[in-house]
Design a protein around this motif. Structure first.
Motif, PDB file in Angstrom:
ATOM      1  N   ILE A   1       6.476   7.478   3.673  1.00 49.77           N
ATOM      2  CA  ILE A   1       5.953   6.123   3.887  1.00 49.77           C
ATOM      3  C   ILE A   1       7.037   5.213   4.453  1.00 49.77           C
ATOM      4  O   ILE A   1       6.792   4.370   5.329  1.00 49.77           O
ATOM      5  CB  ILE A   1       5.402   5.564   2.565  1.00 49.77           C
TER       6      ILE A   1
ATOM      7  N   SER B   1       2.418   1.686  -3.365  1.00 52.86           N
ATOM      8  CA  SER B   1       1.467   1.853  -4.459  1.00 52.86           C
ATOM      9  C   SER B   1       1.073   3.324  -4.645  1.00 52.86           C
ATOM     10  O   SER B   1       0.721   3.733  -5.753  1.00 52.86           O
ATOM     11  CB  SER B   1       0.216   1.008  -4.194  1.00 52.86           C
ATOM     12  N   ILE B   2       1.133   4.111  -3.544  1.00 52.04           N
ATOM     13  CA  ILE B   2       0.758   5.528  -3.651  1.00 52.04           C
ATOM     14  C   ILE B   2       1.720   6.292  -4.553  1.00 52.04           C
ATOM     15  O   ILE B   2       1.297   6.927  -5.526  1.00 52.04           O
ATOM     16  CB  ILE B   2       0.656   6.161  -2.250  1.00 52.04           C
TER      17      ILE B   2
ATOM     18  N   ILE C   1       6.660  11.501  -0.922  1.00 48.16           N
ATOM     19  CA  ILE C   1       5.726  10.514  -0.373  1.00 48.16           C
ATOM     20  C   ILE C   1       6.442   9.203  -0.056  1.00 48.16           C
ATOM     21  O   ILE C   1       6.163   8.555   0.970  1.00 48.16           O
ATOM     22  CB  ILE C   1       4.577  10.289  -1.367  1.00 48.16           C
TER      23      ILE C   1
ATOM     24  N   LEU D   1       0.826  -1.199   0.000  1.00 51.83           N
ATOM     25  CA  LEU D   1       0.000   0.000   0.000  1.00 51.83           C
ATOM     26  C   LEU D   1       0.865   1.256   0.000  1.00 51.83           C
ATOM     27  O   LEU D   1       0.577   2.231  -0.704  1.00 51.83           O
ATOM     28  CB  LEU D   1      -0.925  -0.016   1.218  1.00 51.83           C
TER      29      LEU D   1
ATOM     30  N   ALA E   1       1.291   5.120  -8.038  1.00 50.04           N
ATOM     31  CA  ALA E   1       0.092   5.664  -8.681  1.00 50.04           C
ATOM     32  C   ALA E   1       0.323   7.104  -9.129  1.00 50.04           C
ATOM     33  O   ALA E   1      -0.074   7.501 -10.238  1.00 50.04           O
ATOM     34  CB  ALA E   1      -1.098   5.582  -7.716  1.00 50.04           C
ATOM     35  N   ILE E   2       0.987   7.877  -8.241  1.00 47.39           N
ATOM     36  CA  ILE E   2       1.279   9.272  -8.607  1.00 47.39           C
ATOM     37  C   ILE E   2       2.203   9.314  -9.815  1.00 47.39           C
ATOM     38  O   ILE E   2       1.997  10.088 -10.764  1.00 47.39           O
ATOM     39  CB  ILE E   2       1.889  10.014  -7.402  1.00 47.39           C
TER      40      ILE E   2
END
Length: 483
Positions: free
Chosen positions: A201, A16-17, A197, A13, A20-21
């Motif tokens: 994370i 994946s952020i 990010i 997770l 995705a960005i």
């Protein structure tokens, strides 16, 4: 919600952020790159249109110049060059009409095409007049200025087309710059955002994993201490079990001695069984001989049957001969009667009776021969009967021999019974030894009871180990669920 997730899912997770960005930024960049490529192609097309427009203007000017040179000097080289310029103009104006997509430009190039054809028709007419020897008339038409007027209009159209192309080219170049600037800032912003990010994370996941592992290590330390205490208790129980095992060892040695004695008795039983097997083989041989005798007796009986068949056939022949003798007797009687009658009637003429008498003698001879044949057959029958008697006698002797063989078989099986009796006696001795072994086994059971008491203490300690192991399992499950 995040605390109940597995570590693997947290990591997925977390990463994946930024992915995705990055994917979103990459998609926007790809869209802008495609737009930039389209804009590049548009700029390239506009540049090509501008170049071809200039080449068209040049070729039109060359058409005018070469036609004027031909009108003035009638130069053949000028005529060839004129034709080439006309061909290039037609080709280029066709390509321009295909390249241009703007409606205003299309209309403008159609006007240029129409005006260029007028110029070509005008100059071609002048050159044709020269070819027909009317050069003066051609110069006069040129001097009127109609050609120059058409050239001026054509130049105006070309200048207008060039100005439009330049304006469109500037607009396309400006759009291209804007797209490239947008791509630059998107790439920079996307990289910085994804990096920020990802770092955040990473710090968050590292903190979560560290806390979970610290808690698990604390539980493992406590459980390990409990296991150490339980292990010490198990060590004392195992010492007591070792003493019981020594006693068990001594009892087992006694049991081993008794087992050896049992083995010797079993060996004796084996020898007796071997004797029984040998005697059984003798019995089998005797039975085989009996079977051979029976087979031989069967052959003798078959021979008797054959002799009886022959006797039956010969008896049939006797019947046939007897019938023949009866016939001869009848004929003899008839001849005798006839002879008597003839004798009474013939008197002196009874010589014919000689023939009859001869016939009677012949019949008598045949009767004699038949009787002899009957005697011979009777002798053969007697011989056959004698043979039958001999065969029967031989069968009786064979039967007596079979009886003797049966007696030998009975004796062999009696010996077998005696051997089996010996095996039974040995088995009784083995039973006594087995009783002694049972007493020794009872001693083993007593020793095993002592071992059992120690085992119970061991089970108690194992229960404590099980409880501590349960805590360890729960901790392991926590780690497993986290990971």
């Amino acid at each position: 919600m995040l605390e109940n997730m597995k570590l693997k899912n947290r990591i997925l997770l977390g990463y994946s952020i930024p992915i995705a960005i990055s994917s979103l930024v990459t998609g926007i960049i790809i869209w802008n790159v495609n737009a930039a490529q389209k804009q590049f192609k548009e700029v390239e097309k506009l540049t090509k249109i501008e170049v071809k427009t200039q080449e068209t203007a040049y070729h039109l000017s060359q058409i005018e110049k070469t036609s004027l040179d031909y009108v003035i000097v009638k130069n053949a080289a000028a005529k060839d060059k004129y034709d080439k310029m006309v061909e290039k103009f037609n080709t280029e104006i066709t390509e321009l009409e295909e390249l241009v997509s703007d409606a205003e430009q299309k209309d403008l190039f159609l006007q240029i095409d129409d005006q260029g054809n007028k110029v070509i028709d005008y100059t071609t007419n002048l050159m044709n007049l020269v070819d027909r020897g009317q050069a003066d008339q051609a110069q006069e038409i040129w001097n009127r200025g109609e050609g120059r007027t058409m050239e001026a209009e054509l130049e105006k159209l070309l200048e207008e087309a060039t100005a439009i192309e330049i304006e469109l080219l500037k607009e396309s170049e400006e759009k291209e710059k804007q797209i490239l600037t947008t791509l630059f800032w998107l790439s920079l912003f996307g990289s910085l955002l994804a990096s920020g990010i990802s770092v955040a994370i990473a710090f968050f996941l590292a903190d979560t994993i560290t806390k979970t592992i610290d808690q698990s290590i604390t539980k493992l330390t406590t459980s390990s201490a409990q296991i150490a205490t339980t292990t010490a208790q198990q060590e004392r129980s195992m010492t007591e079990q070792a003493t019981s095992v020594n006693e068990t060892t001594t009892t087992i040695e006694e049991l081993g001695a008794t087992s050896r004695q049992t083995a010797e008795q079993a060996m004796s039983s084996t020898n007796g069984a071997q004797q029984a097997i040998d005697l059984t083989e003798k019995g089998n041989q005797a039975v085989s001989q009996t079977m051979s005798g029976i087979n031989e007796l069967q052959d003798q009986v078959s021979a008797i049957a054959d002799q009886i068949m022959r006797l039956s056939e010969q008896t049939g022949q006797i019947g046939m001969v007897s019938d023949l003798v009866a016939d001869v007797s009848n004929q003899t009687n008839m001849l005798a009667l006839n002879a008597a009658v003839e004798a009474a009637r013939a008197g002196e003429q009874g010589k014919g009776f000689t023939v009859v008498a001869g016939e009677i003698r012949k019949l008598a001879d045949q009767s004699k021969k038949s009787a002899e044949k009957i005697n011979t057959l009777v002798g053969d029958i007697q011989a056959s009967i004698n043979s039958t008697v001999m065969v029967t006698d031989q069968g009786q002797k064979t039967a007596i021999q079979g009886l003797k063989l049966a007696e030998e078989t009975s004796y062999s099986f009696n010996s077998i019974a005696e051997s089996v009796n010996n095996v039974f006696l040995n088995s009784q001795q083995i039973t006594m030894s087995a009783k002694q072994q049972a007493v020794a086994v009872q001693q083993v059971v007593s020793a095993m009871n002592a071992i059992n008491l120690g085992a119970q203490e061991t089970v108690s300690g194992i229960s404590q180990i099980k409880a501590a192991t349960g805590d360890l399992n729960k901790t392991a499950e926590t780690l497993k669920a986290t990971v």
